[in-house]
Design a protein around this motif. Structure first.
Motif, short mmCIF file in Angstrom:
data_model
loop_
_atom_site.label_atom_id
_atom_site.label_comp_id
_atom_site.label_asym_id
_atom_site.label_seq_id
_atom_site.Cartn_x
_atom_site.Cartn_y
_atom_site.Cartn_z
N GLY A 260 42.53 38.17 -19.99
CA GLY A 260 41.46 37.66 -20.83
C GLY A 260 40.82 38.73 -21.70
N ASN A 261 40.75 39.95 -21.20
CA ASN A 261 40.12 41.03 -21.96
C ASN A 261 41.08 41.68 -22.95
OD1 ASN A 261 37.16 41.85 -21.02
ND2 ASN A 261 38.24 41.01 -19.27
N LEU A 262 42.38 41.54 -22.71
CA LEU A 262 43.37 42.07 -23.64
C LEU A 262 43.58 41.12 -24.82
CD1 LEU A 262 46.15 43.56 -21.30
CD2 LEU A 262 44.51 44.82 -22.72
N ASP A 263 43.42 39.84 -24.58
CA ASP A 263 43.74 38.86 -25.61
C ASP A 263 42.76 37.69 -25.55
OD1 ASP A 263 44.84 37.09 -27.40
OD2 ASP A 263 46.83 37.00 -26.48
N GLY A 264 41.93 37.56 -26.59
CA GLY A 264 40.96 36.47 -26.63
C GLY A 264 41.62 35.11 -26.64
N GLU A 265 42.78 34.99 -27.29
CA GLU A 265 43.48 33.72 -27.31
C GLU A 265 43.98 33.33 -25.92
OE1 GLU A 265 46.56 33.73 -30.21
OE2 GLU A 265 45.19 33.82 -31.92
N MET A 266 44.40 34.33 -25.15
CA MET A 266 44.82 34.06 -23.78
C MET A 266 43.62 33.63 -22.93
SD MET A 266 47.28 33.86 -21.63
CE MET A 266 48.67 34.77 -22.33
N ARG A 267 42.45 34.22 -23.17
CA ARG A 267 41.24 33.80 -22.46
C ARG A 267 40.94 32.34 -22.75
NH1 ARG A 267 37.07 37.28 -24.33
NH2 ARG A 267 37.36 38.62 -22.52
N ASP A 268 41.03 31.95 -24.04
CA ASP A 268 40.77 30.56 -24.41
C ASP A 268 41.80 29.63 -23.78
OD1 ASP A 268 38.63 31.44 -25.92
OD2 ASP A 268 39.76 31.48 -27.80
N PHE A 269 43.05 30.06 -23.77
CA PHE A 269 44.12 29.24 -23.19
C PHE A 269 43.89 29.01 -21.69
CE2 PHE A 269 48.21 29.44 -20.84
CZ PHE A 269 48.73 28.20 -21.21
N LEU A 270 43.54 30.08 -20.97
CA LEU A 270 43.33 29.97 -19.53
C LEU A 270 42.01 29.28 -19.19
CD1 LEU A 270 44.63 33.48 -18.40
CD2 LEU A 270 45.75 31.28 -18.06
N ASN A 271 41.08 29.25 -20.14
CA ASN A 271 39.79 28.62 -19.88
C ASN A 271 39.94 27.14 -19.55
OD1 ASN A 271 36.89 28.51 -19.80
ND2 ASN A 271 36.94 27.55 -21.82
N THR A 272 40.94 26.49 -20.12
CA THR A 272 41.16 25.07 -19.83
C THR A 272 41.49 24.86 -18.36
OG1 THR A 272 43.49 25.25 -20.47
CG2 THR A 272 41.93 24.59 -22.18
N GLY A 273 42.19 25.82 -17.76
CA GLY A 273 42.56 25.70 -16.35
C GLY A 273 41.38 25.81 -15.42
N SER A 274 40.33 26.52 -15.86
CA SER A 274 39.15 26.71 -15.00
C SER A 274 38.52 25.39 -14.60
CB SER A 274 38.11 27.58 -15.72
OG SER A 274 38.62 28.87 -15.96
#
Length: 332
Positions: free
Chosen positions: A186-200
């Motif tokens: 999440g800290n390396l890639d903001g887009e990855m953070r957004d992508f994984l946020n849906t799983g939360s």
């Protein structure tokens, strides 16, 4: 048929409703979904895997790059929440009876509930009564999501001789690693953070259902009222502590009180702790139910408590958030 909107209107509905539904199935017809293959893997045996993936997604939302006033507020919120929750949890262990319970509460449920906070509820409350620095403080407060700080408290208590089943280093890392991997991504890639946020949020009803398949309805009866009491303790003890500390620091005290809740993800903490160390497995069933009851109780009660505190401040002539705004200080 508006299933999602209906669940959203129920406090903690995405977690509580699937949990109670599967607990009912497990009580009435325990073999109904234990038919093997994908059905059993997902709905009965999948809690561990789903929780691990949830922890990874949650870890991705932790932003380690915040500085300034927001960092200070977040650190204070996190510290007060953990210190107060851990202190009450230590009392629970010290005075627990032969059945491992204190006033009907599982000590692991006390720590899991009182050291964790509902980020969505916090953001909603400070969105109305706080400023930008109060909202940004949540990025550090998010560290109390999941079992990490609960494990820290239990490890300390084990070293003090109050708790049996102290974690091995390997077991500790095995639970922490998904969070770390998620945090790195999440800290390396903001887009990855957004992508994984849906799983939360998406994973919560699924692991809640699988957790419920390990609960008998008798545990609901035993844990219900004590779980409500745990929710009351969380709101009035941790919320009031945050209020008083923020007031002493001349920060908006409503932001301090806004962390007096339990998040839905905390329902997975007892199972995650037991997976790391079998010494904590005895009361996992009732602890899970008590945490679930605390989630619902705090979601309903905390906004009412905040409204009461706001009225008290307004009677004293305080305008929120203007009189406590630190936006300009943070920008300078």
């Amino acid at each position: 048929m508006k299933i999602k909107s209906t669940l959203n209107r129920i406090p903690g509905g995405m977690m509580v409703v699937p949990l109670l539904l599967s607990a009912t199935i497990n009580t009435i017809a325990p073999d109904l979904l234990r038919i093997g293959n994908f059905t059993q893997a997902l709905f009965v045996d999948g809690a561990g895997t789903l929780i691990a993936l949830f922890l990874l997604c949650t870890g991705a939302q932790i932003n380690v790059r915040n500085v300034g006033v927001s960092l200070g507020k977040g650190a204070v919120l996190l510290s007060v929440k953990w210190l107060v929750g851990a202190a009450v949890g230590l009392l629970a262990y010290m005075f627990a009876g032969e059945n491992g319970l204190w006033l009907g509460l599982a000590p692991i449920a006390v720590i899991a509930s009182m050291t964790n906070s509902n980020g969505g509820l916090y953001m909603a409350l400070v969105g109305q009564y706080g400023d930008k620095t109060d909202r940004a403080a949540y990025s550090l407060l998010a560290l109390n999501d999941g079992p990490f700080l609960t494990m820290v408290a239990l490890s300390i208590f084990g070293a003090m001789g109050f708790v049996d089943g102290l974690f091995s280093v390997t077991a500790f890392i095995s639970v922490l690693l998904p969070i770390i991997i998620g945090m790195i991504l999440g800290n390396l890639d903001g887009e990855m953070r957004d992508f994984l946020n849906t799983g939360s949020s998406m994973l919560i009803p699924f692991f809640a259902f699988a957790l419920g398949m390990g609960i008998n309805f008798k545990a609901i009866v035993e844990g219900g009222l004590s779980g409500v009491a745990l929710g009351l303790m969380t709101v009035f003890i941790t919320g009031t502590a945050g209020y008083l500390v923020f007031k002493a620091l001349k920060w908006n005290p409503i932001a301090g009180a806004a962390e007096g809740s339990t998040a839905g993800n905390a329902v997975a903490t007892p199972a995650a702790i037991a997976a790391a160390s079998a010494g904590f497995a005895a009361n996992v069933e009732i602890a899970t139910v008590q945490v679930a009851a605390s989630v619902v109780t705090t979601a309903v009660l905390l906004p009412l408590y905040i409204a009461f505190l706001v009225k008290r401040l307004e009677k004293k002539g305080v305008r929120l958030p203007e009189d406590y705004s630190t936006d300009e200080k943070a920008a300078s």
